[in-house]
Design a protein around this motif. Structure first.
Motif, PDB file in Angstrom:
ATOM      1  N   TYR A   1      -0.027  -4.159  -5.476  1.00  0.00           N
ATOM      2  CA  TYR A   1      -0.353  -2.809  -5.946  1.00  0.00           C
ATOM      3  C   TYR A   1       0.552  -2.344  -7.081  1.00  0.00           C
ATOM      4  CZ  TYR A   1      -3.475  -2.314  -1.922  1.00  0.00           C
ATOM      5  OH  TYR A   1      -4.483  -2.486  -1.022  1.00  0.00           O
ATOM      6  N   LYS A   2       1.088  -3.287  -7.847  1.00  0.00           N
ATOM      7  CA  LYS A   2       1.894  -2.912  -9.005  1.00  0.00           C
ATOM      8  C   LYS A   2       1.026  -2.679 -10.235  1.00  0.00           C
ATOM      9  CE  LYS A   2       6.124  -5.236  -7.516  1.00  0.00           C
ATOM     10  NZ  LYS A   2       7.126  -6.294  -7.827  1.00  0.00           N
TER      11      LYS A   2
ATOM     12  N   ASN B   1      -9.446 -10.454  -0.605  1.00  0.00           N
ATOM     13  CA  ASN B   1      -9.373  -9.024  -0.911  1.00  0.00           C
ATOM     14  C   ASN B   1      -9.279  -8.714  -2.406  1.00  0.00           C
ATOM     15  OD1 ASN B   1      -9.287  -8.550   1.923  1.00  0.00           O
ATOM     16  ND2 ASN B   1      -7.081  -8.919   1.890  1.00  0.00           N
ATOM     17  N   VAL B   2      -9.557  -9.710  -3.257  1.00  0.00           N
ATOM     18  CA  VAL B   2      -9.571  -9.491  -4.706  1.00  0.00           C
ATOM     19  C   VAL B   2     -10.876 -10.045  -5.266  1.00  0.00           C
ATOM     20  CG1 VAL B   2      -8.512 -10.078  -6.918  1.00  0.00           C
ATOM     21  CG2 VAL B   2      -7.058  -9.510  -4.958  1.00  0.00           C
ATOM     22  N   ARG B   3     -11.598  -9.212  -6.005  1.00  0.00           N
ATOM     23  CA  ARG B   3     -12.859  -9.622  -6.630  1.00  0.00           C
ATOM     24  C   ARG B   3     -12.578 -10.199  -8.011  1.00  0.00           C
ATOM     25  NH1 ARG B   3     -18.022  -7.591  -5.885  1.00  0.00           N
ATOM     26  NH2 ARG B   3     -17.273  -7.320  -3.727  1.00  0.00           N
ATOM     27  N   ARG B   4     -13.156 -11.361  -8.297  1.00  0.00           N
ATOM     28  CA  ARG B   4     -12.965 -12.034  -9.587  1.00  0.00           C
ATOM     29  C   ARG B   4     -14.297 -12.090 -10.315  1.00  0.00           C
ATOM     30  NH1 ARG B   4     -11.607 -18.323  -9.586  1.00  0.00           N
ATOM     31  NH2 ARG B   4     -13.878 -18.427  -9.585  1.00  0.00           N
ATOM     32  N   THR B   5     -14.339 -11.561 -11.557  1.00  0.00           N
ATOM     33  CA  THR B   5     -15.567 -11.536 -12.345  1.00  0.00           C
ATOM     34  C   THR B   5     -15.323 -12.141 -13.717  1.00  0.00           C
ATOM     35  OG1 THR B   5     -16.219  -9.469 -11.246  1.00  0.00           O
ATOM     36  CG2 THR B   5     -17.386 -10.058 -13.271  1.00  0.00           C
TER      37      THR B   5
ATOM     38  N   LYS C   1       0.830  -1.209   0.000  1.00  0.00           N
ATOM     39  CA  LYS C   1       0.000   0.000   0.000  1.00  0.00           C
ATOM     40  C   LYS C   1       0.859   1.251   0.000  1.00  0.00           C
ATOM     41  CE  LYS C   1      -3.816   2.347   0.216  1.00  0.00           C
ATOM     42  NZ  LYS C   1      -4.620   2.526  -1.013  1.00  0.00           N
ATOM     43  N   ILE C   2       1.955   1.239   0.749  1.00  0.00           N
ATOM     44  CA  ILE C   2       2.871   2.386   0.775  1.00  0.00           C
ATOM     45  C   ILE C   2       3.426   2.648  -0.621  1.00  0.00           C
ATOM     46  CG2 ILE C   2       5.126   3.191   1.607  1.00  0.00           C
ATOM     47  CD1 ILE C   2       4.530   1.638   4.210  1.00  0.00           C
TER      48      ILE C   2
ATOM     49  N   ASP D   1     -10.627  -5.390  -3.671  1.00  0.00           N
ATOM     50  CA  ASP D   1     -11.862  -4.970  -3.007  1.00  0.00           C
ATOM     51  C   ASP D   1     -11.850  -3.486  -2.664  1.00  0.00           C
ATOM     52  OD1 ASP D   1     -12.949  -7.494  -3.150  1.00  0.00           O
ATOM     53  OD2 ASP D   1     -12.417  -8.058  -1.098  1.00  0.00           O
ATOM     54  N   ASP D   2     -10.693  -2.967  -2.275  1.00  0.00           N
ATOM     55  CA  ASP D   2     -10.641  -1.559  -1.879  1.00  0.00           C
ATOM     56  C   ASP D   2     -10.645  -0.610  -3.069  1.00  0.00           C
ATOM     57  OD1 ASP D   2      -8.084  -2.063  -2.744  1.00  0.00           O
ATOM     58  OD2 ASP D   2      -7.094  -1.644  -0.839  1.00  0.00           O
TER      59      ASP D   2
END
Length: 273
Positions: free
Chosen positions: A139-140, A154-158, A70-71, A252-253
């Motif tokens: 976060y790359k 924490n990851v949404r898959r569609t 995140k940083i 998700d965020d």
């Protein structure tokens, strides 16, 4: 500091200073020095050196790893916003896509973005499916598109589309497949189990385009997308069990991020055309 964090994250994942050096294309002493400087700034030990080959993360390292991605993402955003002020770019997305997606799908997505909203700027990184997911978690990248059915927190898959796999090539006893972590590699192993196949020779190639070219020469067989089979190559349909999904991945965020929501809708539109 940010370079030190990037190095730290690779050491954390590999549990090895030497493997981290190989992945980062720097020397092992450089990796060791950067970790030592980071430990000095934090006044704590980040790794227990069990041997020359293995370094075990400490509890402090576990905490730092959760925050580092995140940083670094925030730092990237700051750089992007400053760059945007200078270039008047208002929208920028980082894509991570698998090699199959790069061959048969992304050109259509690029065209649709250009038609729908030409103000959107983007970069594209090509990797295997697991590599794309890893880049998203770190976060790359901002959005991932893969074909391997990976699941993570924490990851949404569609699902954004379907693709039929076929067996292509000459039955010489030789099979050509992708490396572990790739979508084609995953489905090839599944096919071997279900069809009870034990190849006389198995060749791993980390490039889908090269697999396609090798198959076209008659060396052996491979699983390929029905949309990516070379002309004149023998093909056998594998049926509905090997119809795979293409998946859009988003953290998700980031689900409420206006730009990423817009791009996601554009991507979904491509597969409705």
């Amino acid at each position: 500091m940010f370079k030190f964090l990037e190095t730290f994250m690779v050491v954390y994942r590999t549990h090895s200073f030497s493997l981290a050096a190989q992945q980062l294309f720097i020397t092992q002493p450089t990796v060791s020095n950067q970790i030592k400087q980071l430990e000095s700034q934090l006044h704590t030990e980040l790794f227990e050196r069990k041997s020359r080959r293995e370094s075990i993360p400490t509890e402090a390292a576990d905490i730092l790893y959760k925050r580092s991605a995140k940083i670094l993402d925030d730092w990237h955003d700051i750089n992007t916003e400053i760059k945007d002020l200078q270039t008047n770019e208002q929208s920028h997305v980082r894509f991570g896509i698998s090699q199959t997606v790069s061959r048969i799908m992304f050109a259509k997505i690029a065209n649709q973005i250009s038609v729908s909203d030409p103000t959107i700027h983007y970069d594209v990184m090509v990797s295997n499916s697991e590599g794309v997911l890893s880049q998203l978690e770190e976060y790359k990248i901002d959005l991932g598109i893969i074909e391997k059915p990976l699941v993570t927190q924490n990851v949404r898959r569609t699902s954004i589309g379907k693709d039929q796999l076929v067996k292509a090539g000459a039955p010489t006893g030789t099979w050509i497949t992708r490396e572990p972590g790739s979508g084609i590699g995953y489905y090839t192993e599944q096919y071997f189990r279900e069809a009870d196949i034990h190849p006389d020779r198995l060749i791993h190639v980390n490039n889908s385009g090269l697999i396609r070219r090798i198959v076209s020469t008659g060396v052996g067989q491979a699983l390929l997308s029905s949309k990516d089979v070379p002309t004149g190559v023998e093909v056998q349909t594998l049926g509905t069990a090997f119809i795979r999904d293409f998946y859009l991945l988003i953290r998700d965020d980031d689900l409420d991020d206006p730009l990423l929501k817009t791009v996601a809708e554009i991507i979904k539109l491509v597969n409705q055309l």
